[in-house]
Design an enzyme around this catalytic site. Structure first.
Site, PDB file in Angstrom:
ATOM      1  N   ASN A  17      48.522  34.372  31.062  1.00  0.00           N
ATOM      2  CA  ASN A  17      47.084  34.459  31.284  1.00  0.00           C
ATOM      3  C   ASN A  17      46.416  35.592  30.513  1.00  0.00           C
ATOM      4  O   ASN A  17      45.232  35.531  30.226  1.00  0.00           O
ATOM      5  CB  ASN A  17      46.781  34.593  32.778  1.00  0.00           C
ATOM      6  CG  ASN A  17      47.621  35.645  33.447  1.00  0.00           C
ATOM      7  OD1 ASN A  17      48.845  35.625  33.379  1.00  0.00           O
ATOM      8  ND2 ASN A  17      46.974  36.603  34.087  1.00  0.00           N
TER       9      ASN A  17
ATOM     10  N   CYS B 212      42.456  39.528  37.795  1.00  0.00           N
ATOM     11  CA  CYS B 212      43.055  39.874  39.081  1.00  0.00           C
ATOM     12  C   CYS B 212      43.421  41.347  39.112  1.00  0.00           C
ATOM     13  O   CYS B 212      43.712  41.900  40.160  1.00  0.00           O
ATOM     14  CB  CYS B 212      44.290  39.030  39.320  1.00  0.00           C
ATOM     15  SG  CYS B 212      44.125  37.382  38.651  1.00  0.00           S
TER      16      CYS B 212
HETATM   17  C1  LIG Z   1      44.818  32.072  37.957  1.00  0.00           C
HETATM   18  C2  LIG Z   1      46.284  32.070  37.921  1.00  0.00           C
HETATM   19  C3  LIG Z   1      47.035  31.981  39.097  1.00  0.00           C
HETATM   20  C4  LIG Z   1      46.407  31.984  40.462  1.00  0.00           C
HETATM   21  O1  LIG Z   1      45.614  30.872  40.703  1.00  0.00           O
HETATM   22  P1  LIG Z   1      44.483  30.877  41.852  1.00  0.00           P
HETATM   23  O2  LIG Z   1      43.979  29.474  41.841  1.00  0.00           O
HETATM   24  O3  LIG Z   1      43.475  31.892  41.439  1.00  0.00           O
HETATM   25  O4  LIG Z   1      45.136  31.220  43.132  1.00  0.00           O
HETATM   26  C5  LIG Z   1      48.402  31.971  38.980  1.00  0.00           C
HETATM   27  N1  LIG Z   1      49.012  32.028  37.787  1.00  0.00           N
HETATM   28  C6  LIG Z   1      48.326  32.113  36.627  1.00  0.00           C
HETATM   29  C7  LIG Z   1      49.053  32.163  35.332  1.00  0.00           C
HETATM   30  C8  LIG Z   1      46.940  32.138  36.665  1.00  0.00           C
HETATM   31  O5  LIG Z   1      46.271  32.246  35.515  1.00  0.00           O
END
Ligand SMILES: *Cc1c(COP(=O)(O)O)cnc(C)c1O
Length: 398
Positions: free
Chosen positions: A155, A339
């Site tokens: 991400n 996050c």
């Molecule tokens: C956004 C994300 C998550 C978490 O997803 P949510 O729907 O926000 O709980 C987990 N892993 C990756 C790689 C992400 O980008």
């Protein structure tokens, strides 16, 4: 002096890896299920059956897209829950899990919590591009290993992991382990950043568990699913009425599930074309950044990266300050991962690929999306060099 360029009237949103706006078609597909067809899918009269049908239709659509059976799809409330269900659902005390050093916090914090309960976890290192290596994973395997969890695409830096290769290697290893009477190692991937642009076929990837969410693919937030290969046994996190084959109790989010299926369907049928245009914008942007701003560093693989991700370190500039200045020009970007923005710790991903603390703190991430135009990017390219120049002079270095 900061560049005397007018703040853009239009918000230039370049943080699609954090979340995406709801696609109009998704909104339309969800509309009947808010107050018209509002029944509880567990009810046996017409209203309930209607809702149940909508859920099962969504399940079928998703299963077809990922090459699975409908019974292998478990609807959840998002990526974090899917990841928790996968990892905590498989975990047993005294077992061992292998993951990588650059996972999303939903994986890392879950593993850390399990370590508190006595589970053993190995965080396999990655190389300077952010690639996990089969060799490092192989070295970590123990007789009591029960799970390998690797993200499909990162991400923060956009690097795409060699999932199919790991899946193939693991298949052979599991055949060998079966002969030795050792437990089969289950393979989970966190596909939350990948679902919009990469192949999700679970057999081609060779995965047993796969986490996907709606909020990164122009679907509703707090929606997602866990793919669980038939025969793989996991325990639920949430007990109650026994929905989702006893693996996720609670009245289903009917509009959410319908929206998720619509969003994935749109992503799947447009991803090839979409990726081509995003790659063009991405590479144009990277080229111009390197031309206009001296001494910057690209984070992540140059070749094998998500079509929409640009992550650079700008030595001499605090990423957070840069982000806030860009905000004043109505440009939305991110430093590291959304996050993690509440903490000022440098990104664990950037440290894991070998960046210094300084370079990690001077990183900035642009993630493009459906609405991004070349004009948006040229505006950013007009603003950014001047802001960087000023911040470098002010020397509010990380
Ligand atoms: C956004 C994300 C998550 C978490 O997803 P949510 O729907 O926000 O709980 C987990 N892993 C990756 C790689 C992400 O980008």
């Amino acid at each position: 002096m900061f560049p005397k360029i007018k703040s853009s009237k239009k918000n230039i949103y370049l943080d699609y890896a954090a979340t995406t706006p709801l696609d109009g078609r998704v909104k339309k597909a969800m509309a009947p299920f808010w107050s018209g067809k509002f029944g509880n899918p567990s009810s046996l009269y017409k209203q309930g059956r209607e809702a149940k049908e909508a859920i099962e239709d969504a399940r079928l659509r998703i299963a077809e897209i990922i090459g699975a059976r409908p019974s292998e799809i478990i609807f959840t409330a998002g990526g974090t829950e899917s990841v928790n269900l996968a990892i905590r659902g498989v975990a047993k005390s005294s077992s061992h899990i292998i993951t990588t050093a650059i996972e999303h916090h939903s994986v890392l914090r879950t593993c850390e919590a399990l370590q508190q309960q006595g589970l053993k976890v190995t965080y396999a290192p990655v190389d300077s591009d952010g690639f996990a290596s089969i060799n490092e994973i192989k070295k970590a395997v123990r007789p009591e290993t029960i799970l390998i969890s690797v993200m499909y695409a990162n991400n923060e830096i956009g690097t795409i992991e060699p999932i199919a290769q790991i899946g193939k290697w693991l298949k052979n290893l599991n055949a060998e382990r079966a002969r030795q009477n050792l437990p089969r190692i289950i393979f989970h991937i966190d596909a939350c950043q990948a679902a919009g642009s990469l192949d999700l076929n679970v057999d081609r990837l060779g995965v047993d568990l796969m986490s996907v969410n709606g909020s990164k693919i122009y679907g509703p937030k707090q929606t997602g699913f866990l793919y669980k290969r038939g025969g793989v046994k996991i325990n639920p996190l949430i007990y109650g009425g026994g929905q989702e084959r006893d693996l996720r109790s609670g009245t289903e989010n009917v509009p959410g599930v319908v929206g998720l299926a619509e969003a994935l369907d749109i992503a799947n049928s447009t991803r090839v074309k979409q990726s081509v245009s995003l790659v063009m914008l991405r590479d144009y942007f990277i080229k111009e950044l390197f031309k206009k701003i001296p001494k910057i560093i690209l984070n992540g693989s140059q070749q094998v990266r998500l079509a929409n991700n640009i992550n650079i370190s700008i030595p001499g500039v605090e990423g957070e300050a840069l982000m806030l200045y860009l905000d004043s020009y109505n440009i939305s970007v991110s430093t590291g991962s959304a996050c993690a923005t509440s903490s000022t710790d440098p990104s664990h991903v950037l440290l894991a690929i070998g960046r210094s603390k300084q370079d990690a703190s001077s990183s900035i991430r642009f993630t493009l999306g459906k609405a991004t135009t070349k004009k948006d990017l040229s505006y950013v390219l007009k603003v950014l060099p001047g802001v960087v120049g000023e911040l470098r002079q002010l020397k509010i270095t990380p």
